[in-house]
Design a protein around this motif. Sequence first.
Motif, PDB file in Angstrom:
ATOM      1  N   THR A 128       1.014  -1.048   0.120  1.00 33.62           N
ATOM      2  CA  THR A 128      -0.004  -0.074  -0.018  1.00 33.62           C
ATOM      3  C   THR A 128       0.896   1.234  -0.195  1.00 33.62           C
ATOM      4  O   THR A 128       1.778   1.543   0.940  1.00 33.62           O
ATOM      5  CB  THR A 128      -0.720   0.089   1.280  1.00 33.62           C
ATOM      6  N   LEU A 129       0.693   2.081  -1.064  1.00 32.62           N
ATOM      7  CA  LEU A 129       1.824   3.198  -1.250  1.00 32.62           C
ATOM      8  C   LEU A 129       0.902   4.384  -1.605  1.00 32.62           C
ATOM      9  O   LEU A 129      -0.178   4.299  -2.312  1.00 32.62           O
ATOM     10  CB  LEU A 129       2.502   2.914  -2.625  1.00 32.62           C
ATOM     11  N   ASP A 130       1.279   5.795  -1.174  1.00 38.59           N
ATOM     12  CA  ASP A 130       0.676   6.964  -1.269  1.00 38.59           C
ATOM     13  C   ASP A 130       1.373   7.308  -2.775  1.00 38.59           C
ATOM     14  O   ASP A 130       2.307   6.747  -3.274  1.00 38.59           O
ATOM     15  CB  ASP A 130       1.071   7.736  -0.152  1.00 38.59           C
ATOM     16  N   TRP A 131       0.561   8.473  -3.052  1.00 35.84           N
ATOM     17  CA  TRP A 131       0.828   9.028  -4.486  1.00 35.84           C
ATOM     18  C   TRP A 131       2.650   9.403  -4.662  1.00 35.84           C
ATOM     19  O   TRP A 131       3.187   9.172  -5.600  1.00 35.84           O
ATOM     20  CB  TRP A 131      -0.062   9.954  -4.832  1.00 35.84           C
ATOM     21  N   ASP A 132       3.053  10.049  -3.575  1.00 29.48           N
ATOM     22  CA  ASP A 132       4.410  10.450  -3.521  1.00 29.48           C
ATOM     23  C   ASP A 132       5.265   9.218  -3.784  1.00 29.48           C
ATOM     24  O   ASP A 132       6.226   9.474  -5.016  1.00 29.48           O
ATOM     25  CB  ASP A 132       4.947  10.899  -2.189  1.00 29.48           C
ATOM     26  N   THR A 133       5.274   8.090  -3.191  1.00 25.13           N
ATOM     27  CA  THR A 133       6.018   6.956  -3.634  1.00 25.13           C
ATOM     28  C   THR A 133       5.748   6.466  -4.690  1.00 25.13           C
ATOM     29  O   THR A 133       6.579   6.020  -5.673  1.00 25.13           O
ATOM     30  CB  THR A 133       5.727   5.918  -2.478  1.00 25.13           C
ATOM     31  N   ARG A 134       4.289   6.179  -5.368  1.00 26.61           N
ATOM     32  CA  ARG A 134       4.326   5.860  -6.613  1.00 26.61           C
ATOM     33  C   ARG A 134       4.508   6.422  -7.804  1.00 26.61           C
ATOM     34  O   ARG A 134       4.571   5.783  -8.877  1.00 26.61           O
ATOM     35  CB  ARG A 134       2.588   5.408  -6.478  1.00 26.61           C
ATOM     36  N   GLN A 135       4.923   7.866  -7.675  1.00 29.42           N
ATOM     37  CA  GLN A 135       5.442   8.700  -8.921  1.00 29.42           C
ATOM     38  C   GLN A 135       7.027   8.192  -8.837  1.00 29.42           C
ATOM     39  O   GLN A 135       7.573   8.511 -10.015  1.00 29.42           O
ATOM     40  CB  GLN A 135       5.480  10.011  -8.267  1.00 29.42           C
ATOM     41  N   LYS A 136       7.674   7.467  -7.910  1.00 30.20           N
ATOM     42  CA  LYS A 136       8.993   7.045  -8.097  1.00 30.20           C
ATOM     43  C   LYS A 136       9.194   6.063  -8.721  1.00 30.20           C
ATOM     44  O   LYS A 136       8.418   4.996  -8.625  1.00 30.20           O
ATOM     45  CB  LYS A 136       9.668   7.150  -6.690  1.00 30.20           C
ATOM     46  N   SER A 137      10.278   5.693  -9.548  1.00 32.67           N
ATOM     47  CA  SER A 137      10.391   4.535 -10.205  1.00 32.67           C
ATOM     48  C   SER A 137      11.626   3.421  -9.610  1.00 32.67           C
ATOM     49  O   SER A 137      11.617   2.361  -9.656  1.00 32.67           O
ATOM     50  CB  SER A 137      11.232   4.818 -11.538  1.00 32.67           C
ATOM     51  N   ARG A 138      11.966   4.150  -8.363  1.00 33.10           N
ATOM     52  CA  ARG A 138      12.859   3.454  -7.483  1.00 33.10           C
ATOM     53  C   ARG A 138      12.570   3.361  -6.092  1.00 33.10           C
ATOM     54  O   ARG A 138      12.771   4.679  -5.512  1.00 33.10           O
ATOM     55  CB  ARG A 138      14.512   3.655  -7.576  1.00 33.10           C
TER      56      ARG A 138
END
Length: 176
Positions: free
Chosen positions: A26-36
Amino acid sequence: MITCSKLMPQGRGLASVLVKRASTITLDWDTRQKSRFDAVDSSQRQLGIFLPRGTVVRGGDVLVAEDGSLVRVEAAPQTVLRITACTEHGSPFDLTRAAYHLGNRHVPIELKPDHLKIEPDHVLADMLRAMHMTVVQVTESFEPESGAYGDHGGHSHDQSDTSQPHTHGPDCKHEH
C-alpha cells in the motif's frame, strides 16, 4: 531483499485468481511516482522496486518479483482536498472551470464526474473557495490523471501502426 523490476498495468494478462492471491503493498501517491523505492509487502518481505525511469505505479498495478511472485499495489488513503461545485449558487460548469485553472498551474488532479481531488495546498484551496467551490480535506486514495502524454487505458493513439485502424464506437472492441 527481493527485487521487482517488471510492472503489469492493472494486472492485465493475469488470471484474476493469481492477482487476488498476490501479496500487497500500500503506497501513497508520492511513492508511486518514483521508479525506485523500497517497500514491505503484506507477507513482510523486503522489496526493492527498480522500474524504468518515469514509470508511475497506479493502484491495481501488479509488480513481478525476481522469484516470479506477484505483488499487487494498492493506493494508500492520504490527505487530499475534495473539490465540488457549490450547491447553493454554483453550477456543474464550475467544476470544469476549476479543473481548467488547476491544470493551468500543472497541479496533479484526480477527475471524477462530481468532484476533483488535489493534494493539500492552502493557496489553491483559497483560490477555489474564491471561485465559490466547496473545498473539504478528506483522507482517500489519490490517482491523478497521467497527463496528455501518459497512459490512457493501455492502448496507443499512435497512427504509425496501420495494421489495424483505431476506431471508437460500438465496434471498438476494447475498454476505455
